[in-house]
Design a protein around this motif. Sequence first.
Motif, mmCIF file in Angstrom:
data_model
loop_
_atom_site.group_PDB
_atom_site.id
_atom_site.type_symbol
_atom_site.label_atom_id
_atom_site.label_comp_id
_atom_site.label_asym_id
_atom_site.label_seq_id
_atom_site.Cartn_x
_atom_site.Cartn_y
_atom_site.Cartn_z
ATOM 1 N N PRO A 155 61.309 -19.716 -60.460
ATOM 2 C CA PRO A 155 62.490 -19.041 -61.021
ATOM 3 C C PRO A 155 63.662 -19.976 -61.287
ATOM 4 O O PRO A 155 64.573 -19.608 -62.047
ATOM 5 N N LEU A 156 63.649 -21.173 -60.716
ATOM 6 C CA LEU A 156 64.735 -22.121 -60.959
ATOM 7 C C LEU A 156 64.542 -22.927 -62.235
ATOM 8 O O LEU A 156 65.477 -23.592 -62.700
ATOM 9 N N VAL A 157 63.349 -22.884 -62.825
ATOM 10 C CA VAL A 157 63.032 -23.743 -63.971
ATOM 11 C C VAL A 157 62.873 -22.907 -65.235
ATOM 12 O O VAL A 157 62.156 -21.910 -65.252
ATOM 13 N N THR A 158 63.541 -23.341 -66.297
ATOM 14 C CA THR A 158 63.358 -22.752 -67.617
ATOM 15 C C THR A 158 62.848 -23.828 -68.558
ATOM 16 O O THR A 158 63.412 -24.928 -68.617
ATOM 17 N N VAL A 159 61.770 -23.525 -69.260
ATOM 18 C CA VAL A 159 61.151 -24.490 -70.171
ATOM 19 C C VAL A 159 61.820 -24.415 -71.540
ATOM 20 O O VAL A 159 62.124 -23.332 -72.046
ATOM 21 N N GLY A 160 62.047 -25.594 -72.139
ATOM 22 C CA GLY A 160 62.588 -25.670 -73.481
ATOM 23 C C GLY A 160 61.724 -26.548 -74.361
ATOM 24 O O GLY A 160 60.859 -27.288 -73.879
ATOM 25 N N THR A 161 61.958 -26.475 -75.670
ATOM 26 C CA THR A 161 61.182 -27.230 -76.654
ATOM 27 C C THR A 161 61.754 -28.630 -76.840
ATOM 28 O O THR A 161 62.969 -28.799 -76.944
ATOM 29 N N HIS A 162 60.862 -29.621 -76.915
ATOM 30 C CA HIS A 162 61.259 -31.012 -77.181
ATOM 31 C C HIS A 162 60.386 -31.579 -78.303
ATOM 32 O O HIS A 162 60.016 -32.742 -78.282
ATOM 33 N N THR A 163 60.053 -30.727 -79.274
ATOM 34 C CA THR A 163 59.165 -31.000 -80.410
ATOM 35 C C THR A 163 57.712 -31.161 -79.971
ATOM 36 O O THR A 163 57.391 -31.070 -78.785
ATOM 37 N N ARG A 164 56.866 -31.407 -80.958
ATOM 38 C CA ARG A 164 55.457 -31.693 -80.663
ATOM 39 C C ARG A 164 55.256 -33.171 -80.334
ATOM 40 O O ARG A 164 54.712 -33.521 -79.294
ATOM 41 N N THR A 165 55.691 -34.048 -81.230
ATOM 42 C CA THR A 165 55.305 -35.465 -81.129
ATOM 43 C C THR A 165 56.477 -36.401 -80.897
ATOM 44 O O THR A 165 56.339 -37.604 -81.072
ATOM 45 N N HIS A 166 57.629 -35.867 -80.500
ATOM 46 C CA HIS A 166 58.776 -36.699 -80.133
ATOM 47 C C HIS A 166 59.176 -37.663 -81.259
ATOM 48 O O HIS A 166 59.363 -38.849 -81.042
ATOM 49 N N PRO A 167 59.344 -37.154 -82.487
ATOM 50 C CA PRO A 167 59.714 -38.032 -83.603
ATOM 51 C C PRO A 167 61.221 -38.204 -83.701
ATOM 52 O O PRO A 167 61.997 -37.568 -82.970
ATOM 53 N N ASP A 168 61.635 -39.032 -84.642
ATOM 54 C CA ASP A 168 63.044 -39.157 -84.991
ATOM 55 C C ASP A 168 63.358 -38.079 -86.027
ATOM 56 O O ASP A 168 63.069 -38.236 -87.211
ATOM 57 N N LEU A 169 63.956 -36.991 -85.600
ATOM 58 C CA LEU A 169 64.243 -35.878 -86.503
ATOM 59 C C LEU A 169 65.317 -36.218 -87.524
ATOM 60 O O LEU A 169 65.433 -35.540 -88.551
ATOM 61 N N ALA A 170 66.088 -37.260 -87.267
ATOM 62 C CA ALA A 170 67.123 -37.652 -88.227
ATOM 63 C C ALA A 170 66.519 -38.123 -89.545
ATOM 64 O O ALA A 170 67.182 -38.100 -90.576
ATOM 65 N N ARG A 171 65.239 -38.536 -89.515
ATOM 66 C CA ARG A 171 64.580 -39.045 -90.714
ATOM 67 C C ARG A 171 63.608 -38.034 -91.321
ATOM 68 O O ARG A 171 62.855 -38.381 -92.219
ATOM 69 N N ILE A 172 63.603 -36.822 -90.814
ATOM 70 C CA ILE A 172 62.688 -35.804 -91.338
ATOM 71 C C ILE A 172 63.491 -34.727 -92.064
ATOM 72 O O ILE A 172 64.364 -34.083 -91.471
ATOM 73 N N HIS A 173 63.188 -34.538 -93.333
ATOM 74 C CA HIS A 173 63.878 -33.541 -94.146
ATOM 75 C C HIS A 173 62.911 -32.503 -94.711
ATOM 76 O O HIS A 173 63.351 -31.501 -95.268
ATOM 77 N N ASP A 174 61.620 -32.767 -94.552
ATOM 78 C CA ASP A 174 60.597 -31.856 -95.053
ATOM 79 C C ASP A 174 60.527 -30.613 -94.165
ATOM 80 O O ASP A 174 60.271 -30.701 -92.957
#
Length: 285
Positions: free
Chosen positions: A171-190
């Motif tokens: 109950p103390l832990v909440t899971v969040g998303t950190h993408t699938r493959t840990h890419p640099d999202l700053a370079r993804i526009h698609d």
Amino acid sequence: MGGSDFSRDVARAGFDALERLDAATNFSRCYPETANAVLAYHAVGNPAGYGNVSVDRFRRDLDYLTEHFRVVDLPAVLDSDGDERVALTFDDAYDDFAENALPVLREYGVPATLFVPVDFVGAAPEGYAYRFARSPTEYEAFNDPASFADETVRDPGVMSWERLRAVASDPLVTVGTHTRTHPDLARIHDRAVLEREIVGARDELEDRLGVTVDRFCYPFGRYSEEAVDVVRRSHEVAVTSRRGVVFDPERTDEFRLPRVRAHENERRVRWDLSALRWRLTEFVG
């Protein structure tokens, strides 16, 4: 040396002096304005891990935090009722979170958010381990695994699905998303790629763990505007690596929350948690 460089050096020296003074006197606690904060942890007790802190250091952190702040779940830093709040976040879902961090969280009874890079659960996909050992700011072709084909990089040690299920049930832990493959999202526009990395990762976490996932962490703290838009449409809150605190929750962009780097030395972290530190930063520019 140019004037701007000189000014930055003077400001840096001044902040270093104030940091030392605050460590000795805790004078920043007398500043009347308050601010909420999000702490960014990575490894706990693993000397080879990025952003490592020891277990003893983590326990000292919680001693300080529970004395001076209300330790809350992540979304609660966007609420304010006069108390100072801090939320704990852990990037990358390393095995040492289960082994070293979670027992201390239980000891103090405080919550944390764990951000999971889905395709790395159990083991890194072939050719992708470099994404935890290299920085996208140093490689223009960071998102292309072929550019790192000749490198040998150790597996980052993300926990297995079995262990993650056990952790997510706490109950103390909440899971969040950190993408699938840990890419640099700053370079993804698609848009299709972003949907797969962000929404697809969230959906798999929900399916495999049987939990609702509504919070997100940008790998390396980097993002494109298109990435932020996809996160905004699929999650409720998101954290960056931009350093700072939350002064006005109502005017804060909940999809670009700043964080304080928890792996800095203790003196620096405590200074970075103070509202005074960031007001002075605004003053000196």
